[in-house]
Design a protein around this motif. Structure first.
Motif, PDB file in Angstrom:
ATOM      1  N   ALA A  30     -25.487 -65.781 101.502  1.00 44.86           N
ATOM      2  CA  ALA A  30     -25.886 -64.809 100.475  1.00 44.86           C
ATOM      3  C   ALA A  30     -26.941 -65.395  99.546  1.00 44.86           C
ATOM      4  O   ALA A  30     -27.927 -64.727  99.199  1.00 44.86           O
ATOM      5  N   PHE A  31     -26.754 -66.640  99.137  1.00 52.95           N
ATOM      6  CA  PHE A  31     -27.726 -67.268  98.250  1.00 52.95           C
ATOM      7  C   PHE A  31     -29.056 -67.494  98.974  1.00 52.95           C
ATOM      8  O   PHE A  31     -30.132 -67.375  98.367  1.00 52.95           O
ATOM      9  N   ARG A  32     -29.000 -67.812 100.266  1.00 58.35           N
ATOM     10  CA  ARG A  32     -30.232 -68.030 101.031  1.00 58.35           C
ATOM     11  C   ARG A  32     -31.032 -66.737 101.127  1.00 58.35           C
ATOM     12  O   ARG A  32     -32.251 -66.730 100.939  1.00 58.35           O
ATOM     13  N   ARG A  33     -30.356 -65.633 101.412  1.00 60.46           N
ATOM     14  CA  ARG A  33     -31.060 -64.351 101.498  1.00 60.46           C
ATOM     15  C   ARG A  33     -31.616 -63.933 100.143  1.00 60.46           C
ATOM     16  O   ARG A  33     -32.697 -63.361 100.057  1.00 60.46           O
ATOM     17  N   LEU A  34     -30.880 -64.223  99.095  1.00 58.75           N
ATOM     18  CA  LEU A  34     -31.345 -63.867  97.756  1.00 58.75           C
ATOM     19  C   LEU A  34     -32.621 -64.614  97.405  1.00 58.75           C
ATOM     20  O   LEU A  34     -33.593 -64.023  96.907  1.00 58.75           O
ATOM     21  N   LEU A  35     -32.640 -65.913  97.672  1.00 53.32           N
ATOM     22  CA  LEU A  35     -33.767 -66.744  97.255  1.00 53.32           C
ATOM     23  C   LEU A  35     -34.937 -66.673  98.227  1.00 53.32           C
ATOM     24  O   LEU A  35     -36.098 -66.748  97.804  1.00 53.32           O
ATOM     25  N   GLY A  47     -19.652 -80.393  81.370  1.00 51.41           N
ATOM     26  CA  GLY A  47     -20.375 -81.611  81.008  1.00 51.41           C
ATOM     27  C   GLY A  47     -21.344 -81.997  82.101  1.00 51.41           C
ATOM     28  O   GLY A  47     -21.634 -81.223  83.022  1.00 51.41           O
ATOM     29  N   TRP A  48     -21.838 -83.231  82.027  1.00 50.48           N
ATOM     30  CA  TRP A  48     -22.831 -83.691  82.982  1.00 50.48           C
ATOM     31  C   TRP A  48     -22.288 -83.720  84.401  1.00 50.48           C
ATOM     32  O   TRP A  48     -23.023 -83.466  85.367  1.00 50.48           O
ATOM     33  N   ALA A  49     -21.017 -84.036  84.555  1.00 49.76           N
ATOM     34  CA  ALA A  49     -20.438 -84.092  85.897  1.00 49.76           C
ATOM     35  C   ALA A  49     -20.449 -82.711  86.541  1.00 49.76           C
ATOM     36  O   ALA A  49     -20.801 -82.564  87.719  1.00 49.76           O
ATOM     37  N   LEU A  50     -20.069 -81.680  85.800  1.00 49.40           N
ATOM     38  CA  LEU A  50     -20.064 -80.330  86.346  1.00 49.40           C
ATOM     39  C   LEU A  50     -21.478 -79.887  86.706  1.00 49.40           C
ATOM     40  O   LEU A  50     -21.720 -79.307  87.775  1.00 49.40           O
ATOM     41  N   LEU A  51     -22.451 -80.165  85.817  1.00 46.19           N
ATOM     42  CA  LEU A  51     -23.822 -79.730  86.063  1.00 46.19           C
ATOM     43  C   LEU A  51     -24.420 -80.434  87.279  1.00 46.19           C
ATOM     44  O   LEU A  51     -25.019 -79.791  88.153  1.00 46.19           O
ATOM     45  N   GLY A  84     -25.047 -77.232  95.573  1.00 45.38           N
ATOM     46  CA  GLY A  84     -25.992 -76.205  95.994  1.00 45.38           C
ATOM     47  C   GLY A  84     -26.930 -76.702  97.080  1.00 45.38           C
ATOM     48  O   GLY A  84     -27.198 -75.994  98.065  1.00 45.38           O
ATOM     49  N   ILE A  85     -27.452 -77.928  96.925  1.00 45.25           N
ATOM     50  CA  ILE A  85     -28.299 -78.502  97.974  1.00 45.25           C
ATOM     51  C   ILE A  85     -27.504 -78.625  99.271  1.00 45.25           C
ATOM     52  O   ILE A  85     -27.975 -78.267 100.360  1.00 45.25           O
ATOM     53  N   GLY A 100     -29.755 -75.789  92.949  1.00 42.43           N
ATOM     54  CA  GLY A 100     -29.566 -76.671  94.096  1.00 42.43           C
ATOM     55  C   GLY A 100     -29.816 -75.950  95.407  1.00 42.43           C
ATOM     56  O   GLY A 100     -30.400 -76.513  96.347  1.00 42.43           O
ATOM     57  N   ASN A 101     -29.396 -74.685  95.508  1.00 47.68           N
ATOM     58  CA  ASN A 101     -29.674 -73.900  96.708  1.00 47.68           C
ATOM     59  C   ASN A 101     -31.170 -73.749  96.936  1.00 47.68           C
ATOM     60  O   ASN A 101     -31.645 -73.813  98.074  1.00 47.68           O
ATOM     61  N   ALA A 102     -31.931 -73.548  95.846  1.00 45.37           N
ATOM     62  CA  ALA A 102     -33.384 -73.421  95.969  1.00 45.37           C
ATOM     63  C   ALA A 102     -33.999 -74.713  96.500  1.00 45.37           C
ATOM     64  O   ALA A 102     -34.896 -74.684  97.361  1.00 45.37           O
ATOM     65  N   VAL A 103     -33.511 -75.852  96.015  1.00 46.03           N
ATOM     66  CA  VAL A 103     -34.000 -77.142  96.522  1.00 46.03           C
ATOM     67  C   VAL A 103     -33.602 -77.315  97.989  1.00 46.03           C
ATOM     68  O   VAL A 103     -34.399 -77.750  98.828  1.00 46.03           O
TER      69      VAL A 103
END
Length: 374
Positions: A49-54, A98-102, A109-110, A358-361
């Motif tokens: 779904a994310f691939r088709r969106l982007l 926090g930073w870990a979640l981000l 995503g990658i 991340g999906n975009a990358v």
């Protein structure tokens, strides 16, 4: 053959659990099987779904996810506000930001685009025999999650804000639904006039395929059933560092009990118990059995094939990123995104932003591994 084998796995697994552990583990196994069948028949893929969106500006997959989230919110919030249902205490997923979640969501995503799926997608496509390279993704997923657990002393000390809900009491529901409506409007604008419709009719309940909306509704309802049976929302990737850590211990490579990750009192008990007493493990394995049964019901005659070298490397790299990212980011699309938003937690809304980046990358990296961007 697949139908008989899949049905036998589902039924015999439930019977064995009923005899050895009681009705609740057996019910969780069957619930996992129902989730696997739903994911397979609806081809409900977060990564796709994310691939088709982007890549194609088609957001029907994400719009189906928004329907799923809205229905889950309507089911979850009354139960979570009450604190129990029929005497069963229930709690949502509210994790720190926090930073870990981000970083974890970004890496995840990658990994989705390189590995070919998220946590649920990896399990149901591997078991359903749709793509042989998904087994490489799965093993690398477990390895990456285990590596993140071993490395916990480093990233667990990173700064984070305490977990918090989107609002107080019943205010969570209108605030969350308004947010979903705004995302829906943004998706329609992004897609333009060529937006794919979300079909409702035309599916075969038993043999599939299902329209996306059937998958969205079934996943929301089954996640709510998980909340009632397990006392918390559906989770997938929490089992992966457990599997890897117990393997490390059994091979004598290290003693994971002394890793900072497993010294956390919320996790230490899981490491000391038999792996098949873990609720997430039971549901993950049940999901795979259900996907195998669904493949048989759908008449899929193909089996797993060996991937070419570059796609295999994509699965290896993607799986490692998926595993490491899931542990850092408090889960995958299921627990961090789906479970977080359904629980009214702010972290679910925050998680999806770096995950999409991340999906975009990952999309840009796919051609280097011989994979298409579409």
């Amino acid at each position: 053959m697949r139908i008989a084998f899949g049905a036998a796995l589902v039924l015999l697994g439930a019977a064995w659990l009923l005899a050895g552990q009681g009705w609740r583990p057996a019910a969780l196994w069957l619930l996992g099987a129902a989730l696997g069948l739903s994911l397979f028949h609806a081809s409900f893929s977060f990564a796709g779904a994310f691939r088709r969106l982007l890549a194609e500006r088609q957001g029907s997959g994400l719009r189906a996810q928004l329907v799923m989230l809205a229905l889950a919110l309507l089911l979850f919030q009354p139960a979570l506000l009450a604190g129990e249902v029929l005497g069963q205490p229930v709690r949502g997923f509210v994790f720190p930001i926090g930073w870990a979640l981000l970083l974890g969501a970004f890496l995840f995503g990658i990994g989705m685009q390189l590995g070919g799926g998220c946590g649920s997608g990896t399990l149901f496509t591997a078991a359903g025999g749709q793509d042989g390279r998904m087994w490489i993704t799965l093993f690398a997923f477990v390895a990456g999650a285990t590596l993140a657990a071993w490395d916990g002393e480093r990233w667990m000390a990173w700064p984070a804000l305490p977990g918090q809900r989107l609002g107080e009491g019943w205010a969570i529901l209108p605030l969350s639904l308004t947010g979903l409506a705004l995302v829906w409007a943004a998706m329609r604008w992004w897609e333009g006039v060529q937006a794919d419709p979300l079909a409702w009719r035309g599916g075969d309940v038993l043999r599939g395929p299902w329209p996306l909306l059937w998958g969205a509704v079934s996943l929301a309802v089954l996640n709510f059933a998980t909340l009632l049976l397990a006392g918390r929302p559906w989770a997938i990737t929490a089992a992966f560092p457990l599997w890897g850590s117990q393997l490390v211990e059994s091979l004598g490579w290290d003693d994971p009990a002394f890793w900072a990750f497993w010294e956390d009192p919320t996790r230490s008990e899981a490491l000391l118990r038999p792996v098949l007493s873990d609720r997430t493990t039971l549901m993950d394995l049940g999901l795979m059995a259900g996907a195998l049964l669904a493949a048989g019901l759908a008449g899929r005659r193909g089996w797993w094939t060996l991937p070419a070298l570059r796609p295999a490397l994509a699965s290896l790299c993607g799986g490692l990123l998926l595993g490491y990212g899931a542990v850092l980011g408090s889960g995958c699309n299921i627990s961090a995104f789906f479970g977080g938003i359904a629980s009214g937690s702010l972290h679910g809304w925050v998680w999806i932003i770096p995950a999409l980046l991340g999906n975009a990358v990952g999309l840009r990296l796919r051609p280097a591994f011989g994979l298409s961007r579409a």
